[in-house]
Structure formats: C-alpha cells, structure tokens
Write a protein that holds these residues in place. Sequence first.
Motif, PDB file in Angstrom:
ATOM      1  N   ALA A 205       0.847  -1.191   0.000  1.00  0.00           N
ATOM      2  CA  ALA A 205       0.000   0.000   0.000  1.00  0.00           C
ATOM      3  C   ALA A 205       0.880   1.237   0.000  1.00  0.00           C
ATOM      4  O   ALA A 205       2.014   1.206   0.482  1.00  0.00           O
ATOM      5  CB  ALA A 205      -0.918   0.007   1.219  1.00  0.00           C
ATOM      6  N   ILE A 206       0.347   2.323  -0.537  1.00  0.00           N
ATOM      7  CA  ILE A 206       0.995   3.636  -0.471  1.00  0.00           C
ATOM      8  C   ILE A 206       0.009   4.576   0.201  1.00  0.00           C
ATOM      9  O   ILE A 206      -1.155   4.660  -0.195  1.00  0.00           O
ATOM     10  CB  ILE A 206       1.360   4.188  -1.856  1.00  0.00           C
ATOM     11  N   VAL A 207       0.498   5.295   1.221  1.00  0.00           N
ATOM     12  CA  VAL A 207      -0.332   6.253   1.944  1.00  0.00           C
ATOM     13  C   VAL A 207       0.356   7.609   1.889  1.00  0.00           C
ATOM     14  O   VAL A 207       1.567   7.715   2.083  1.00  0.00           O
ATOM     15  CB  VAL A 207      -0.548   5.811   3.409  1.00  0.00           C
ATOM     16  N   ARG A 208      -0.428   8.671   1.613  1.00  0.00           N
ATOM     17  CA  ARG A 208       0.102  10.037   1.544  1.00  0.00           C
ATOM     18  C   ARG A 208      -0.125  10.750   2.861  1.00  0.00           C
ATOM     19  O   ARG A 208      -1.192  10.630   3.476  1.00  0.00           O
ATOM     20  CB  ARG A 208      -0.574  10.813   0.423  1.00  0.00           C
ATOM     21  N   CYS A 209       0.876  11.517   3.285  1.00  0.00           N
ATOM     22  CA  CYS A 209       0.774  12.314   4.507  1.00  0.00           C
ATOM     23  C   CYS A 209       1.697  13.523   4.372  1.00  0.00           C
ATOM     24  O   CYS A 209       2.396  13.666   3.382  1.00  0.00           O
ATOM     25  CB  CYS A 209       1.156  11.475   5.730  1.00  0.00           C
ATOM     26  N   SER A 210       1.707  14.367   5.369  1.00  0.00           N
ATOM     27  CA  SER A 210       2.657  15.485   5.386  1.00  0.00           C
ATOM     28  C   SER A 210       3.937  15.000   6.066  1.00  0.00           C
ATOM     29  O   SER A 210       3.909  14.019   6.817  1.00  0.00           O
ATOM     30  CB  SER A 210       2.064  16.670   6.143  1.00  0.00           C
ATOM     31  N   PRO A 211       5.057  15.666   5.836  1.00  0.00           N
ATOM     32  CA  PRO A 211       6.299  15.245   6.497  1.00  0.00           C
ATOM     33  C   PRO A 211       6.181  15.259   8.032  1.00  0.00           C
ATOM     34  O   PRO A 211       6.764  14.415   8.713  1.00  0.00           O
ATOM     35  CB  PRO A 211       7.331  16.271   6.031  1.00  0.00           C
ATOM     36  N   GLU A 212       5.394  16.190   8.556  1.00  0.00           N
ATOM     37  CA  GLU A 212       5.248  16.314  10.010  1.00  0.00           C
ATOM     38  C   GLU A 212       4.447  15.162  10.619  1.00  0.00           C
ATOM     39  O   GLU A 212       4.586  14.866  11.804  1.00  0.00           O
ATOM     40  CB  GLU A 212       4.557  17.633  10.375  1.00  0.00           C
ATOM     41  N   THR A 213       3.576  14.527   9.821  1.00  0.00           N
ATOM     42  CA  THR A 213       2.713  13.477  10.364  1.00  0.00           C
ATOM     43  C   THR A 213       3.119  12.075   9.911  1.00  0.00           C
ATOM     44  O   THR A 213       2.346  11.121  10.062  1.00  0.00           O
ATOM     45  CB  THR A 213       1.245  13.728   9.963  1.00  0.00           C
TER      46      THR A 213
END
Length: 111
Positions: A49-57
């Motif tokens: 799986a690939i999940v997108r997030c911000s660098p901070e999270t």
Amino acid sequence: MGFHIMTVKSKRGRRRYIAFRVSPGLAMPELSQRMPRQFRVIQCAGGMAIVRCSPETADGCAAAVRRADPSSEAVRTSGTLRTLRSRYRVLRENAPPRPSRKAPPKPPGPR
C-alpha cells in the motif's frame, strides 16, 4: 506548444508517500475506511500500500496504518510516487493509469 499546471509547494504543502507491506487480502476501500481522514490511501494491491501524509505526520501515519492492519510494516518513505513505484514491482504493475499530459485540443475558431 503544451503547458503544464505548476503547483506551488509553499501553498499546497509538501507531501510524503509511505510504502507499506500489508495483509495480502486487504483492499483499498477497507484500508481507507480504517484510516483517519488526514491520511490518504493512494494505492493498495498485492500486499503493498501507499499512503500520503505530510512530512510532520509521517510517524503518526505509520502508527495509523499499524492500527488499521496490525501485520503491516512501513518499508520506505519518499517524496514522490514515482520513486516508490519504480522500487516495488507490485506497486508499479497495479498503479492506476496515468492521465494524459497532452493539452486538450483547442476548439475550432470562428470562420
């Protein structure tokens, strides 16, 4: 001559894409439903799986995926989908088709 829409990262924010090994039978809708809304499941197939997030999270994202699928394991973090898909064959083969980068045809002008 074609043109490309440029996205300014200072307005949109930077993104991180994290590749996970997940349970082989886990489907994208199921994983998405179990995840907090701040994280977006981009792809889920073939036990990856690939999940997108911000660098901070990013750390919170990995923890959220582990809660959603206790057998999951984060294997790599990247700033681009291309890098993850080039590294993991199952992600590349199951990637959705890319939209055309050609400019839409111009409507015919008045005669």
